[in-house]
Each structure stands twice: as C-alpha cells, then as structure tokens.
Design a protein around this motif. Structure first.
Motif, mmCIF file in Angstrom:
data_model
loop_
_atom_site.group_PDB
_atom_site.id
_atom_site.type_symbol
_atom_site.label_atom_id
_atom_site.label_comp_id
_atom_site.label_asym_id
_atom_site.label_seq_id
_atom_site.Cartn_x
_atom_site.Cartn_y
_atom_site.Cartn_z
ATOM 1 N N PRO A 211 0.530 -1.435 -0.261
ATOM 2 C CA PRO A 211 0.024 -0.074 -0.433
ATOM 3 C C PRO A 211 0.770 1.214 0.061
ATOM 4 N N HIS A 212 1.945 1.043 0.521
ATOM 5 C CA HIS A 212 2.887 2.699 0.673
ATOM 6 C C HIS A 212 3.543 2.531 -0.506
ATOM 7 N N LEU A 213 4.625 1.623 -1.220
ATOM 8 C CA LEU A 213 4.865 1.201 -1.964
ATOM 9 C C LEU A 213 4.771 2.838 -3.494
ATOM 10 N N ARG A 219 9.096 9.523 -3.952
ATOM 11 C CA ARG A 219 9.408 10.460 -3.417
ATOM 12 C C ARG A 219 10.914 10.146 -3.183
ATOM 13 N N HIS A 220 11.285 8.989 -3.952
ATOM 14 C CA HIS A 220 12.724 8.750 -3.942
ATOM 15 C C HIS A 220 13.577 8.093 -5.669
ATOM 16 N N ARG A 221 12.490 8.522 -6.466
ATOM 17 C CA ARG A 221 12.849 8.431 -8.042
ATOM 18 C C ARG A 221 14.164 8.433 -8.250
ATOM 19 N N GLU A 222 14.824 9.274 -8.080
ATOM 20 C CA GLU A 222 16.330 9.780 -8.339
ATOM 21 C C GLU A 222 17.414 8.503 -7.310
ATOM 22 N N ARG A 223 16.938 8.270 -6.730
ATOM 23 C CA ARG A 223 17.300 7.152 -5.835
ATOM 24 C C ARG A 223 17.360 5.955 -6.644
ATOM 25 N N GLY A 429 -1.916 -1.177 -10.696
ATOM 26 C CA GLY A 429 -1.394 -1.391 -11.591
ATOM 27 C C GLY A 429 -0.820 -2.870 -12.870
ATOM 28 N N ALA A 430 -1.396 -3.139 -14.098
ATOM 29 C CA ALA A 430 -0.560 -4.238 -14.158
ATOM 30 C C ALA A 430 0.872 -3.253 -14.938
ATOM 31 N N PHE A 431 1.295 -4.465 -15.300
ATOM 32 C CA PHE A 431 2.356 -3.807 -15.704
ATOM 33 C C PHE A 431 2.931 -4.864 -17.593
ATOM 34 N N ARG A 432 3.520 -4.618 -18.364
ATOM 35 C CA ARG A 432 4.457 -5.290 -19.657
ATOM 36 C C ARG A 432 4.877 -4.449 -19.785
ATOM 37 N N THR A 433 6.118 -5.615 -20.276
ATOM 38 C CA THR A 433 7.203 -4.730 -20.769
ATOM 39 C C THR A 433 7.870 -5.816 -22.900
ATOM 40 N N GLU A 434 8.014 -5.279 -23.505
ATOM 41 C CA GLU A 434 8.750 -6.162 -24.645
ATOM 42 C C GLU A 434 9.682 -6.810 -24.663
ATOM 43 N N PHE A 435 9.240 -7.791 -25.843
ATOM 44 C CA PHE A 435 10.354 -8.708 -25.551
ATOM 45 C C PHE A 435 11.754 -8.207 -25.850
ATOM 46 N N GLU A 436 11.951 -7.740 -27.500
ATOM 47 C CA GLU A 436 12.648 -7.100 -27.206
ATOM 48 C C GLU A 436 13.933 -5.615 -26.698
ATOM 49 N N PHE A 470 6.810 0.962 -9.900
ATOM 50 C CA PHE A 470 8.218 1.205 -10.658
ATOM 51 C C PHE A 470 8.313 1.944 -12.459
ATOM 52 N N VAL A 471 7.966 1.144 -13.237
ATOM 53 C CA VAL A 471 7.341 1.396 -14.621
ATOM 54 C C VAL A 471 6.767 2.568 -14.838
ATOM 55 N N ILE A 472 5.698 2.898 -14.218
ATOM 56 C CA ILE A 472 5.093 3.980 -14.475
ATOM 57 C C ILE A 472 6.151 5.309 -14.145
ATOM 58 N N THR A 473 6.039 5.525 -12.849
ATOM 59 C CA THR A 473 7.264 6.939 -12.306
ATOM 60 C C THR A 473 7.768 5.926 -12.424
ATOM 61 N N LEU A 474 9.354 5.550 -12.276
ATOM 62 C CA LEU A 474 10.503 5.808 -13.195
ATOM 63 C C LEU A 474 11.117 5.267 -14.160
ATOM 64 N N GLY A 475 9.797 4.723 -15.344
ATOM 65 C CA GLY A 475 9.750 4.928 -16.765
ATOM 66 C C GLY A 475 10.866 3.380 -16.935
ATOM 67 N N LEU A 476 10.736 2.464 -16.143
ATOM 68 C CA LEU A 476 11.776 0.861 -16.377
ATOM 69 C C LEU A 476 10.842 0.392 -16.904
ATOM 70 N N PRO A 477 12.053 -0.698 -17.774
ATOM 71 C CA PRO A 477 11.718 -1.887 -18.352
ATOM 72 C C PRO A 477 11.539 -2.892 -17.214
ATOM 73 N N ALA A 478 10.464 -4.317 -17.214
ATOM 74 C CA ALA A 478 11.171 -5.327 -15.927
ATOM 75 C C ALA A 478 10.312 -6.546 -16.323
ATOM 76 N N VAL A 479 12.005 -7.014 -16.415
ATOM 77 C CA VAL A 479 11.230 -8.596 -16.665
ATOM 78 C C VAL A 479 11.426 -9.442 -14.896
ATOM 79 N N ALA A 480 10.180 -10.791 -15.008
ATOM 80 C CA ALA A 480 10.633 -11.432 -13.891
ATOM 81 C C ALA A 480 11.158 -12.333 -14.098
ATOM 82 N N ALA A 481 12.703 -13.290 -13.257
ATOM 83 C CA ALA A 481 12.767 -14.188 -13.499
ATOM 84 C C ALA A 481 12.507 -14.682 -12.408
ATOM 85 N N PRO A 482 11.222 -16.159 -12.558
ATOM 86 C CA PRO A 482 11.093 -17.426 -11.259
ATOM 87 C C PRO A 482 12.547 -17.515 -10.974
ATOM 88 N N THR A 483 12.432 -18.652 -9.965
ATOM 89 C CA THR A 483 13.335 -19.446 -9.267
ATOM 90 C C THR A 483 13.023 -20.532 -8.810
#
Length: 518
Positions: A211-213, A219-223, A429-436, A470-483
C-alpha cells in the motif's frame, strides 16, 4: 527427468557460454562451493517469522537483511513508510555507469500451524518423497553432509533433487532472497565484478498489497533511477522450464455486503417473509457474468485487443491445456478466450470468498442478517481500475440497491428495501515490457547461454506483483525471472522449495547478473 539431465550435463561439462562471459573458475563450481553457506543462510532466514501484519516480525527480518547485504559490501538504508519500511541496498554505484534495480520481497503470509505437516511452520524441515505420494522428514544434518561431500556432483550420488525444504515463505519469497545472496557470493568467489551498479529494493508489505510502495517510489525516484528492473520472484511455467515473465496483472478488490434483517431470524417463523440476503447477493454476483464465465458488465473488456502477432506469441508458450484441466480436476473452462495464455490478457472478476450465516457443524435454521462477498479484479494494461469498479457499482445500483460506503442507518432501513455496502481498494496496476527491451534481451541471452536453449517467454503473468510504480513512475522496463518450483504451495500449508530448483535458481541469477548488458 529432462531438467535433471540438463543439470547433470551442466555439472559434467563447462558452461561454454557463461564461461566465455565470466572470468575465473566455472560458474557451476562457484555455485557448488557456496551451497553449504547458502543453505545455512536460507535455514536461518526461514526461522524468522515474517507475517506482513506483524511489524515486529518484519523488523527482525529487516535487521537480518541489513547484516546479510552489509556483509557483502552493500550500503543499506531503510526507506520509511506509514507501515513497515522498505530496504534499499546499493553496491558499486558509479555516477556515469549503468545501474540495474532488483526487486525482492521479504514479507509473507500468516500461518495456521494446525494445517501443516510439521510441528512449526517457522522451523524449516527437509523431506524426501515416501514413494506413495507423501513426504518423510529426515535430519537437516543429512542434507548438509550430502551437499558438503558431493563436490562437483551436487545432484549426483547421495543427493536427491526431489528433496525439499518445507517452511512458510520457503518459496514466497525467502527462497529468492537466499538464492540472490548466494548468486552474489558465487560471483564474488570467482573475483567477477558486476558490469553495472546494483540497487536492490526489498518490499516488506507485498502480501498486504504494497500500500505504501508507490508513494515511496515517487519520493525517492532519483535514488531508484536505473536502466531496468529485474524481478526474482515466483514460480516458472508449469513445465518447470526456465521462464521469463514480461508482465503481470495488477489487482483491485472490493467487499460487497448485502443487508437483510437487523439480526438473524428463525427460518421457521420468518422464512417466506424476511428476504434472504444470501440469495440476493448470489443473484447480484451471478448477474455480473454469463454461463461461459465472461463478464457482462458494460465495457468490461474495452481497451484490450489481441492482434494476430500477439496471439502467435501467446501460442508459443508450451501449455498442455488438457493436462492442465486434468491436474486442476475440471473438465470445462471459462470461455473468456481460447487458451489460458489468452485468458490472462483480459481483466478478470473473481469471487474469492463468501460468507453468510453458518455451515457445517455450526449450521442453524436462520434467515441470515447479511451476506458478504470478497471479490478481486485482476487488471491488465489498457484497463482502468476506477472505471471497472464504477461499472460494478452501476450494476448494483441498477439492480435496485441503495449503495453505501458504510452500514445502513435505521432510517435507511425503513425507506429502502434493498441495501448494500461497497468497500473498494486499488492495490496496484498492471505492467508489460516488450520482449526486445533491454532487460528482455539481457535476461534472455543469459538464460539461453546457461541452458543451451532460450527460456519460455510469457507476455503476461496471471498473478500480481507491485511493479507498476517502478514502470510508471521511473519509466523502467521490467522483466521477472522466477526461481522456485511450480508446485511450491505458496500461501498454503506445507509451502516448500525443491532442492534442484533452489540450486538452479542460484545459477540462473548468477548467470543473469554476470551477463554483460546488451
């Protein structure tokens, strides 16, 4: 057996692709050397309760993590929130170099010890299959001896890959933390310097919906600035093959309460007279879907379109639909889309629990005073949670209900025949990153070199992880590797992590972190 054969082959031969990228000893040898300490760390971490609803639990886990990261050369800092703090760990930061942000989760679900097949879910035990579909506990020291004496053949004589560690959060998500730390130890043991700066953000409220992420990220987008976000969390494709997830659904929830009489009434005296709120609630919910499982509320699927190329990508995931239904114990399925992978591209409406009156040994002959349904909505890119919740509310109002955000007053009971309460929450919300994308090419290349074949690439995970900020605020592409193993019983009694998957997860993370950025 196919995966075991792959592992044994890797143990017997050099990692040709990875060895070319990483200096020093072979990666498998480095991982083997850190396994005893990795298992010791894992066991120690598992012994710390981490119920997200208990701040004192989280405090102890954060202290452990501060020491674990600090001893590996990280600078750690707590990011305060109105709840439990986030933990930020940083290493090798350079102002002019690239940075990779890693997301890990430290909190877990509560437990009901009476439903676990061991005395204490917070005291990890190791078990082997009993040959009849069950499990037999054996001493932890036997596992330690087998690992310590196996040398290069970690999954060879004396060590069964089906051995598993049972404890709460073994897979969700202390296992990935232990695997990540062990992967760093393996790379450090090889004298390998990461080709980028590393930032790790540890979420301590994921099981509460984080809820607070979002506010903390803002607040800490630069860090937190980086080139990409790598997520080590969750199980892979059901086949167990190496997998990458390029998106995840978000989640919103609501609680719907339909009111009947002020107090439960004797069904003999008042049945056929006092309206039953359980039946009224059932009709409301049934009116939201058709017999094929499709949501019938206005515009529910607007904004989601699967073009031919997307359908081709989804069809490449090697799902065996017939085997899946057999494993689930169902013969039919909802007809929202043509396959499981297509279905999870659309927003869902799921009744996750209902309560009214009493059942079982406590059953009584009453007209209930109220009926409650807990509902979750899985969000996808293109679906607006506020709009989806609005059309649910419109359906309830159009069905003749006075809809409130609280319990009704006596005056409202006397002036309205149908009354309901609606409490909603939008978690993330949801996020989605392109394969390439950059992380897509980076992580795909690492796993392909490690395993000799490309990983399964899944466009959208059915589950939810709080990555959208992270995707919306920082504009980061994100991919998950399950382990972790697919059959790990996360959130349920007898949660576990399979030994082979624990080791393969360490290797996968080490291969990814050791891979030069594209």
């Amino acid at each position: 057996m196919r995966r075991l054969a792959q592992v044994l082959l890797l143990l017997a031969a050099p990692f040709s692709g990875v060895a070319q990228e990483l200096p020093g000893p072979l990666l498998n040898s480095a991982v083997n050397r850190v396994l005893p300490s990795a298992l010791a760390d894992f066991r120690e971490l598992l012994r710390l309760p981490n119920d997200a609803r208990q701040p004192e639990d989280i405090e102890a886990v954060v202290l452990w993590l501060e020491h674990a990261f600090g001893s590996r050369g990280f600078r750690t800092e707590r990011i305060p929130t109105p709840g439990s703090p986030l933990l930020l760990a940083e290493r090798g930061l350079a102002e002019d170099g690239p940075a990779v942000l890693v997301y890990l989760q430290a909190d877990g679900q509560p437990v009901d010890p009476t439903r676990w097949s061991q005395p204490d879910p917070w005291d990890p035990v190791v078990k082997r299959p009993d040959g009849h579909g069950g499990w037999v506990t054996f001493p932890w020291t036997e596992l330690e001896r087998a690992i310590a004496t196996a040398g290069e053949g970690v999954l060879g004589t004396g060590v069964d890959p089906e051995w598993r560690v049972f404890a709460r959060s073994a897979s969700d998500s202390k296992g990935p933390i232990a695997q990540f730390l062990a992967a760093l130890d393996a790379l450090d043991g090889m004298g390998h310097s990461l080709p980028f700066s590393l930032k790790v953000i540890v979420d301590t409220e994921e099981e509460l919906g984080s809820p607070h992420l979002a506010a903390a990220v803002e607040r800490h987008r630069e860090r937190l600035a980086a080139e990409m976000l790598a997520i080590f969390d969750g199980p892979p494709h059901g086949s167990g093959q190496p997998t990458l997830f390029f998106g995840a659904r978000g989640i919103a929830t609501f609680t719907l309460t339909v009111f009947g009489p002020r107090a439960p009434l004797h069904s003999g005296h008042f049945g056929n007279y006092a309206p039953n709120p359980a039946l009224r609630l059932a009709r409301l919910l049934a009116g939201m879907k058709d017999d094929d499982g499709r949501v019938t509320l206005r515009g529910w699927y607007d904004g989601v379109d699967l073009d031919p190329e997307t359908r081709r990508v989804l069809a490449e995931v090697p799902d065996d639909e017939a085997e899946l239904r057999r494993a689930l114990g169902i013969i039919g399925r909802d007809r929202v889309a043509g396959s499981l992978q297509e279905a999870i591209q659309f927003p869902s409406l799921n009744v996750r629990g209902m309560r009214s009156g009493w059942v079982g040994p406590e059953v009584r002959t009453i007209v209930p005073d109220l009926a409650v349904a807990e509902v979750d909505i899985r969000l996808v890119p293109g679906s607006d949670p506020e709009r989806l919740l609005a059309v649910v509310r419109e359906h309830i109002v159009s069905s003749g209900y006075l809809l409130l955000g609280r319990d009704p007053t006596d005056e409202e009971r006397e002036s309205h025949e149908r009354i309901a309460r609606f409490d909603q929450e939008i978690s993330y919300g949801a996020f989605r990153t392109e394969f390439e994308s950059l992380p897509g090419r980076w992580m795909t290349g690492a796993l392909e070199r490690l395993n000799g074949e490309p990983p399964i690439r899944i466009r959208m995970s059915g589950g939810s992880i709080p990555i959208a900020p992270f995707v919306i605020t920082l504009g980061l592409p994100a991919v998950a590797a399950p382990t972790v193993n697919p059959d790990n019983n996360q959130h349920a009694p007898d949660e576990n992590l399979r030994l082979e998957d624990f080791i393969l997860g360490i290797r996968s993370i080490a291969a990814i972190l050791g891979e030069p950025l594209p």
